[in-house]
Design an enzyme around this catalytic site. Structure first.
Site, PDB file in Angstrom:
ATOM      1  N   HIS A  57       0.795  -1.232   0.000  1.00  0.00           N
ATOM      2  CA  HIS A  57       0.000   0.000   0.000  1.00  0.00           C
ATOM      3  C   HIS A  57       0.832   1.291   0.000  1.00  0.00           C
ATOM      4  CE1 HIS A  57       1.154  -0.558   4.139  1.00  0.00           C
ATOM      5  NE2 HIS A  57       0.936   0.731   4.309  1.00  0.00           N
ATOM      6  N   HIS A  72       1.694   6.921  -0.909  1.00  0.00           N
ATOM      7  CA  HIS A  72       0.781   6.112  -0.106  1.00  0.00           C
ATOM      8  C   HIS A  72      -0.470   5.861  -0.930  1.00  0.00           C
ATOM      9  CE1 HIS A  72      -1.158   4.539   3.471  1.00  0.00           C
ATOM     10  NE2 HIS A  72       0.009   4.630   4.079  1.00  0.00           N
TER      11      HIS A  72
END
Length: 149
Positions: A57, A72
């Site tokens: 992620h 992110h």
């Protein structure tokens, strides 16, 4: 000066629009955020350099000058434990700017009740060193996003 590329296609929304105070208040550094297009695709390296950290992620790439950029992929997506993400590179690997790093699907993240917004942050940079090249509007993956002076 370091030019930082958009890792994903979408709309530039700025860090203030990120639904997480760690990013929206600039606690990890200045930068911007992109609300990604809702289709499966690849997240790219925003700069050339060494992949310091690589999670499904999120990832951090450090350039030759030591400047590190965090990407992110969504907010709270760590809770997915990698599901819906596929690594296309490895931690410790050197990459060029624009190389695919992670495959993911922002629509699936949104369908799961999480925000797919992607902060792109100049890690540990002091205020005033990031010059936005786009403050809003559409951006394609690989286009210039901001400069770090």
């Amino acid at each position: 000066m370091t030019t930082v590329l958009a890792p994903v296609a979408g709309h530039v929304v700025g860090l203030a629009a990120v639904p997480d105070p760690v990013f929206s208040e600039g606690l990890v550094g200045p930068g911007t955020a992109i609300d990604p297009a809702r289709r499966a695709g690849e997240a790219l390296a925003p700069i050339g350099g060494l992949i310091l950290k690589l999670h499904p992620h999120a990832y951090v790439i450090a350039g030759e000058d030591g400047r590190a950029v965090l990407v992110h992929l969504g907010i709270d997506t760590v809770l997915l434990k990698g599901e819906g993400f596929r690594l296309l590179a490895g931690e410790g690997e050197r990459v060029r700017a624009g190389r695919p790093v992670v495959a993911w699907d922002p629509a699936a993240v949104a369908a799961g009740g999480m925000s797919p917004v992607c902060p792109v942050v100049a890690l540990d940079a002091p205020p005033g060193v990031v010059v936005p090249l786009r403050t809003d509007g559409a951006v394609l993956a690989g286009e210039e996003l901001f400069r770090w002076r």
